[in-house]
Scaffold this motif. Structure first.
Motif, PDB file in Angstrom:
ATOM      1  N   LEU A 150       0.834  -1.204   0.000  1.00 20.81           N
ATOM      2  CA  LEU A 150       0.000   0.000   0.000  1.00 20.81           C
ATOM      3  C   LEU A 150       0.867   1.251   0.000  1.00 20.81           C
ATOM      4  O   LEU A 150       0.606   2.217  -0.730  1.00 20.81           O
ATOM      5  CB  LEU A 150      -0.924   0.002   1.213  1.00 20.81           C
ATOM      6  N   TYR A 151       1.926   1.224   0.812  1.00 17.87           N
ATOM      7  CA  TYR A 151       2.854   2.361   0.875  1.00 17.87           C
ATOM      8  C   TYR A 151       3.456   2.639  -0.498  1.00 17.87           C
ATOM      9  O   TYR A 151       3.498   3.790  -0.959  1.00 17.87           O
ATOM     10  CB  TYR A 151       3.965   2.059   1.884  1.00 17.87           C
ATOM     11  N   ASN A 152       3.909   1.598  -1.174  1.00 15.34           N
ATOM     12  CA  ASN A 152       4.523   1.739  -2.484  1.00 15.34           C
ATOM     13  C   ASN A 152       3.548   2.337  -3.489  1.00 15.34           C
ATOM     14  O   ASN A 152       3.891   3.253  -4.248  1.00 15.34           O
ATOM     15  CB  ASN A 152       5.016   0.366  -2.957  1.00 15.34           C
ATOM     16  N   SER A 153       2.328   1.833  -3.496  1.00 18.83           N
ATOM     17  CA  SER A 153       1.319   2.319  -4.446  1.00 18.83           C
ATOM     18  C   SER A 153       0.946   3.770  -4.175  1.00 18.83           C
ATOM     19  O   SER A 153       0.810   4.579  -5.105  1.00 18.83           O
ATOM     20  CB  SER A 153       0.066   1.437  -4.378  1.00 18.83           C
ATOM     21  N   VAL A 154       0.773   4.105  -2.897  1.00 20.89           N
ATOM     22  CA  VAL A 154       0.400   5.472  -2.532  1.00 20.89           C
ATOM     23  C   VAL A 154       1.499   6.453  -2.917  1.00 20.89           C
ATOM     24  O   VAL A 154       1.224   7.533  -3.463  1.00 20.89           O
ATOM     25  CB  VAL A 154       0.101   5.568  -1.021  1.00 20.89           C
ATOM     26  N   MET A 155       2.749   6.100  -2.658  1.00 27.57           N
ATOM     27  CA  MET A 155       3.852   7.001  -2.967  1.00 27.57           C
ATOM     28  C   MET A 155       3.980   7.219  -4.478  1.00 27.57           C
ATOM     29  O   MET A 155       4.320   8.320  -4.926  1.00 27.57           O
ATOM     30  CB  MET A 155       5.153   6.458  -2.391  1.00 27.57           C
ATOM     31  N   LYS A 156       3.713   6.194  -5.255  1.00 25.97           N
ATOM     32  CA  LYS A 156       3.751   6.365  -6.704  1.00 25.97           C
ATOM     33  C   LYS A 156       2.720   7.395  -7.152  1.00 25.97           C
ATOM     34  O   LYS A 156       3.016   8.270  -7.978  1.00 25.97           O
ATOM     35  CB  LYS A 156       3.490   5.022  -7.400  1.00 25.97           C
ATOM     36  N   VAL A 157       1.518   7.290  -6.612  1.00 28.54           N
ATOM     37  CA  VAL A 157       0.451   8.236  -6.952  1.00 28.54           C
ATOM     38  C   VAL A 157       0.829   9.650  -6.500  1.00 28.54           C
ATOM     39  O   VAL A 157       0.614  10.631  -7.219  1.00 28.54           O
ATOM     40  CB  VAL A 157      -0.884   7.803  -6.321  1.00 28.54           C
ATOM     41  N   VAL A 158       1.407   9.752  -5.307  1.00 36.27           N
ATOM     42  CA  VAL A 158       1.803  11.057  -4.757  1.00 36.27           C
ATOM     43  C   VAL A 158       2.836  11.726  -5.663  1.00 36.27           C
ATOM     44  O   VAL A 158       2.723  12.917  -5.990  1.00 36.27           O
ATOM     45  CB  VAL A 158       2.358  10.909  -3.328  1.00 36.27           C
ATOM     46  N   PHE A 159       3.855  10.973  -6.083  1.00 29.34           N
ATOM     47  CA  PHE A 159       4.904  11.552  -6.911  1.00 29.34           C
ATOM     48  C   PHE A 159       4.372  11.969  -8.280  1.00 29.34           C
ATOM     49  O   PHE A 159       4.737  13.032  -8.797  1.00 29.34           O
ATOM     50  CB  PHE A 159       6.064  10.567  -7.070  1.00 29.34           C
ATOM     51  N   ILE A 160       3.508  11.138  -8.869  1.00 31.77           N
ATOM     52  CA  ILE A 160       2.937  11.489 -10.167  1.00 31.77           C
ATOM     53  C   ILE A 160       2.036  12.721 -10.048  1.00 31.77           C
ATOM     54  O   ILE A 160       2.161  13.678 -10.822  1.00 31.77           O
ATOM     55  CB  ILE A 160       2.148  10.305 -10.758  1.00 31.77           C
ATOM     56  N   ALA A 161       1.141  12.698  -9.074  1.00 34.02           N
ATOM     57  CA  ALA A 161       0.176  13.790  -8.915  1.00 34.02           C
ATOM     58  C   ALA A 161       0.862  15.109  -8.567  1.00 34.02           C
ATOM     59  O   ALA A 161       0.512  16.165  -9.115  1.00 34.02           O
ATOM     60  CB  ALA A 161      -0.843  13.419  -7.834  1.00 34.02           C
ATOM     61  N   SER A 162       1.829  15.062  -7.656  1.00 30.54           N
ATOM     62  CA  SER A 162       2.503  16.294  -7.238  1.00 30.54           C
ATOM     63  C   SER A 162       3.332  16.893  -8.378  1.00 30.54           C
ATOM     64  O   SER A 162       3.345  18.123  -8.559  1.00 30.54           O
ATOM     65  CB  SER A 162       3.384  16.034  -6.027  1.00 30.54           C
ATOM     66  N   SER A 163       4.002  16.051  -9.147  1.00 30.94           N
ATOM     67  CA  SER A 163       4.809  16.575 -10.252  1.00 30.94           C
ATOM     68  C   SER A 163       3.921  17.194 -11.335  1.00 30.94           C
ATOM     69  O   SER A 163       4.249  18.253 -11.889  1.00 30.94           O
ATOM     70  CB  SER A 163       5.689  15.468 -10.847  1.00 30.94           C
ATOM     71  N   LEU A 164       2.787  16.559 -11.621  1.00 27.45           N
ATOM     72  CA  LEU A 164       1.857  17.120 -12.602  1.00 27.45           C
ATOM     73  C   LEU A 164       1.222  18.406 -12.088  1.00 27.45           C
ATOM     74  O   LEU A 164       0.983  19.350 -12.861  1.00 27.45           O
ATOM     75  CB  LEU A 164       0.774  16.097 -12.945  1.00 27.45           C
ATOM     76  N   ALA A 165       0.967  18.466 -10.778  1.00 24.80           N
ATOM     77  CA  ALA A 165       0.386  19.673 -10.178  1.00 24.80           C
ATOM     78  C   ALA A 165       1.349  20.854 -10.294  1.00 24.80           C
ATOM     79  O   ALA A 165       0.932  21.990 -10.577  1.00 24.80           O
ATOM     80  CB  ALA A 165       0.040  19.414  -8.714  1.00 24.80           C
ATOM     81  N   ILE A 166       2.637  20.588 -10.084  1.00 28.50           N
ATOM     82  CA  ILE A 166       3.639  21.654 -10.197  1.00 28.50           C
ATOM     83  C   ILE A 166       3.711  22.169 -11.627  1.00 28.50           C
ATOM     84  O   ILE A 166       3.746  23.381 -11.870  1.00 28.50           O
ATOM     85  CB  ILE A 166       5.017  21.144  -9.727  1.00 28.50           C
ATOM     86  N   VAL A 167       3.729  21.254 -12.588  1.00 31.28           N
ATOM     87  CA  VAL A 167       3.760  21.655 -13.997  1.00 31.28           C
ATOM     88  C   VAL A 167       2.515  22.453 -14.351  1.00 31.28           C
ATOM     89  O   VAL A 167       2.591  23.485 -15.037  1.00 31.28           O
ATOM     90  CB  VAL A 167       3.884  20.416 -14.913  1.00 31.28           C
ATOM     91  N   TRP A 168       1.355  22.013 -13.864  1.00 29.85           N
ATOM     92  CA  TRP A 168       0.103  22.731 -14.147  1.00 29.85           C
ATOM     93  C   TRP A 168       0.152  24.150 -13.582  1.00 29.85           C
ATOM     94  O   TRP A 168      -0.233  25.121 -14.267  1.00 29.85           O
ATOM     95  CB  TRP A 168      -1.088  21.982 -13.552  1.00 29.85           C
ATOM     96  N   CYS A 169       0.621  24.284 -12.348  1.00 26.92           N
ATOM     97  CA  CYS A 169       0.707  25.613 -11.720  1.00 26.92           C
ATOM     98  C   CYS A 169       1.604  26.540 -12.527  1.00 26.92           C
ATOM     99  O   CYS A 169       1.273  27.703 -12.752  1.00 26.92           O
ATOM    100  CB  CYS A 169       1.235  25.495 -10.295  1.00 26.92           C
ATOM    101  N   MET A 170       2.750  26.020 -12.947  1.00 28.81           N
ATOM    102  CA  MET A 170       3.707  26.867 -13.663  1.00 28.81           C
ATOM    103  C   MET A 170       3.217  27.229 -15.057  1.00 28.81           C
ATOM    104  O   MET A 170       3.591  28.273 -15.598  1.00 28.81           O
ATOM    105  CB  MET A 170       5.063  26.169 -13.737  1.00 28.81           C
ATOM    106  N   ARG A 171       2.367  26.399 -15.631  1.00 24.27           N
ATOM    107  CA  ARG A 171       1.874  26.660 -16.985  1.00 24.27           C
ATOM    108  C   ARG A 171       0.512  27.350 -17.010  1.00 24.27           C
ATOM    109  O   ARG A 171       0.252  28.164 -17.909  1.00 24.27           O
ATOM    110  CB  ARG A 171       1.773  25.346 -17.771  1.00 24.27           C
ATOM    111  N   ARG A 172      -0.354  27.026 -16.026  1.00 27.62           N
ATOM    112  CA  ARG A 172      -1.750  27.453 -16.133  1.00 27.62           C
ATOM    113  C   ARG A 172      -2.244  28.380 -15.022  1.00 27.62           C
ATOM    114  O   ARG A 172      -3.199  29.130 -15.243  1.00 27.62           O
ATOM    115  CB  ARG A 172      -2.650  26.209 -16.173  1.00 27.62           C
TER     116      ARG A 172
END
Length: 206
Positions: free
Chosen positions: A49-71
């Motif tokens: 569960l830890y592994n799966s959650v961290m994968k989602v966190v890293f993907i979501a947070s990185s996409l959120a940062i890109v979205w903020c900087m672009r949009r």
């Protein structure tokens, strides 16, 4: 945890200041691609569960940062395109070709895993170039890069431990790429140490 801390520091900087000044959009896009290609096994291979959650966190947070900087209407205005000039498309091409040539198993997931490893090793380059061009580095941006470098440095200790404790240690692609990545931070670590020692603002020579 140090990797997660670096992302939280960056999100804090963007949220608190409504600014992405001093941050390379190209590095953030490369990291988003790193996570998207590395975690293709999210729906096929369950580890914990830890592994799966961290994968989602890293993907979501990185996409959120890109979205903020672009949009984001306020944040995107502080992005300095004139300083973020590293030609990352060449890095992408080189890493993909390298992944096709050097991989552990020639399968779709393994080739993209190798690609993500190679790409992560050099993803910080646009950020380091931007900091050198701008000269001055604010406190939160400096801490963000510091924790990113520390995360990779700690991985080296992990690899040394695994080499002596595992019968068949095979992650040599990750080891060599990690050493290259850590070496890229050496200059930044040196100037960060000087800044801390003299209690002065962090500055990188152009």
């Amino acid at each position: 945890m140090t990797h997660l801390m670096s992302i939280l520091i960056l999100l804090l900087k963007i949220y608190a200041t409504k600014s992405c000044a001093g941050i390379s959009l190209k590095t953030q896009e490369l990291y988003a691609l790193v996570f998207l290609t590395r975690y293709l096994d999210q729906f096929t291979d369950y580890v914990s569960l830890y592994n799966s959650v961290m994968k989602v966190v890293f993907i979501a947070s990185s996409l959120a940062i890109v979205w903020c900087m672009r949009r984001h209407p306020l944040v995107r205005k502080s992005y300095d395109m004139d300083l973020d000039t590293f030609r990352h498309q060449y890095v992408l091409f080189a890493c993909f070709v390298l992944a096709l040539l050097l991989h552990e198993i020639f399968t779709f997931q393994e080739v993209f895993w190798a690609f993500s490893i190679y790409l992560e090793a050099v993803a910080i380059l646009p950020q380091l170039v931007l900091l050198q061009r701008s000269g001055n580095v604010d406190n939160l941006t400096g801490q963000y890069v510091l924790f990113l470098g520390a995360y990779r440095g700690l991985y080296i200790i992990n690899w040394i431990y695994r080499y002596f404790t595992e019968d068949h240690f095979t992650r040599w692609i990750a080891c060599v790429s990690g050493l290259v990545q850590t070496a890229l931070y050496a200059d930044f670590f040196y100037y960060y140490y000087l800044s801390w020692k003299t209690n002065t603002k962090l500055k990188l020579p152009a």
